[in-house]
Design an enzyme around this catalytic site. Structure first.
Site: not given
Length: 341
Positions: A29, A98, A178, A220, A263, A290
């Protein structure tokens, strides 16, 4: 497990006027983000970029409560040898990590995914805790399309999220739960509302089964929002009203706070939606942000991989962090966007 300590960290993560910086982009990413600004994605460039963010004194100390890191980043040191985790701690923010290992195709469910990474998670969490991480993140991905999501995809992802959350709390780490319903399709806001409601209900059912203490977690979620390709885009007020209604129907009041993901919304949309929700008021939990892209797109562009642009990158980051901090208190206005720091 010390629930009082977990609750203290969870509440600090959703402090009014502060939010969480999601700087946990995977190598793939961040390469895409760097390609867009014509910067080579080397370990050194990734380190320099994130160091620039973490050294943004005003943004970090005033508007950021925590930072989600990627595995590579949590072990990296700044140019002067200071661990990046220490830079975050020195600013008063909380380091997080993460821990999911991405997604795989879900057997028997064409076009659907399941998040993986539970196998050795208990051992990994111990090491992350020793390094300074006090919260973690695991993302489940639910897509809306013809005939999907299936109940299978919702169930297996909710189950994995709950297992992860239980392992985190056992390691004295606050889980960010999440479940992301993607906004990539052509569905309208009502379809997003219905699917997200199913996903949240199933997730909280699984969290109870796994004995996760709700006071020691942060949710989240996505907002109730029109798909990107939908001809009719819902207004800011409709997004706010429907998202709040959906959360009130699904999220127990014991959860300390909700930190939204952006998003794929534009910077300003993500800020405006959060602000409108906080203006509704009377909510049992704190509502904050977040954000990854919605906080970082502007500083990435301003920095563009050049040492002489570090100050400009930091100004852009501080501005976006401040706008979202105001939105987390229902005090943002469009006019403020023009007054860039």
């Amino acid at each position: 497990m010390n629930l009082a300590d977990l609750n203290k960290v969870a509440l600090a993560m959703v402090t009014p006027g502060k939010g969480i910086l999601a700087a946990d982009e995977s190598s793939g990413t961040i390469k895409k983000r760097f390609d867009a600004i014509k910067v080579e994605s080397t370990e050194e460039n990734r380190r320099d970029y994130r160091e620039m963010l973490f050294r943004s004194t005003e943004a970090m100390s005033k508007y950021v409560s925590g930072v989600i890191l990627y595995d590579e980043t949590i072990w990296q040191n700044a140019k002067d040898g200071t661990p990046l985790v220490k830079l975050i701690e020195q600013s008063g923010a909380i380091p997080g990590i993460k821990v999911d290992e991405g997604t795989q195709a879900l057997p028997q469910c064409p076009g659907e995914l399941v998040t993986v990474g539970l196998d050795k998670l208990a051992e990994r969490l111990k090491k992350y805790y020793e390094r300074g991480a006090r919260f973690a993140k695991w993302r489940a991905v639910i897509d809306i399309g013809a005939g999907i999501p299936s109940m299978t995809a919702i169930s297996v992802n909710a189950h994995a999220l709950a297992r992860y959350a239980a392992l985190c709390q056992a390691a004295q780490i606050v889980p960010i739960v999440e479940p992301e319903v993607l906004m990539d399709g052509d569905h309208d806001i009502d379809r997003c509302y219905d699917v997200t409601q199913r996903v949240l209900n199933k997730t909280f059912q699984e969290l109870r089964v796994q004995r996760v203490e709700l006071e020691g977690m942060v949710l989240k979620p996505n907002m109730a929002i029109s798909g990107k390709k939908c001809a009719k885009q819902a207004s800011t007020d409709e997004v706010a009203e429907k998202t709040v209604r959906m959360l009130k129907a699904c999220v127990p009041a014991a959860v300390p706070g909700i930190a939204f993901l952006s998003g794929g919304q534009s910077d300003e949309e993500a800020t405006a939606h959060l602000d409108a929700m906080n203006r509704i008021g009377g909510l049992p939990w704190k509502l904050t942000f977040s954000y990854g892209r919605a906080l970082q797109a502007a500083p990435q562009k301003a920095w563009s991989g050049k040492a002489e642009n570090v100050a400009a990158g930091q100004r852009a980051f501080t501005h976006r962090a401040r706008m979202n901090a105001l939105a987390s208190k229902g005090e943002w206005e469009t006019g403020l966007e023009k007054k860039v720091a």
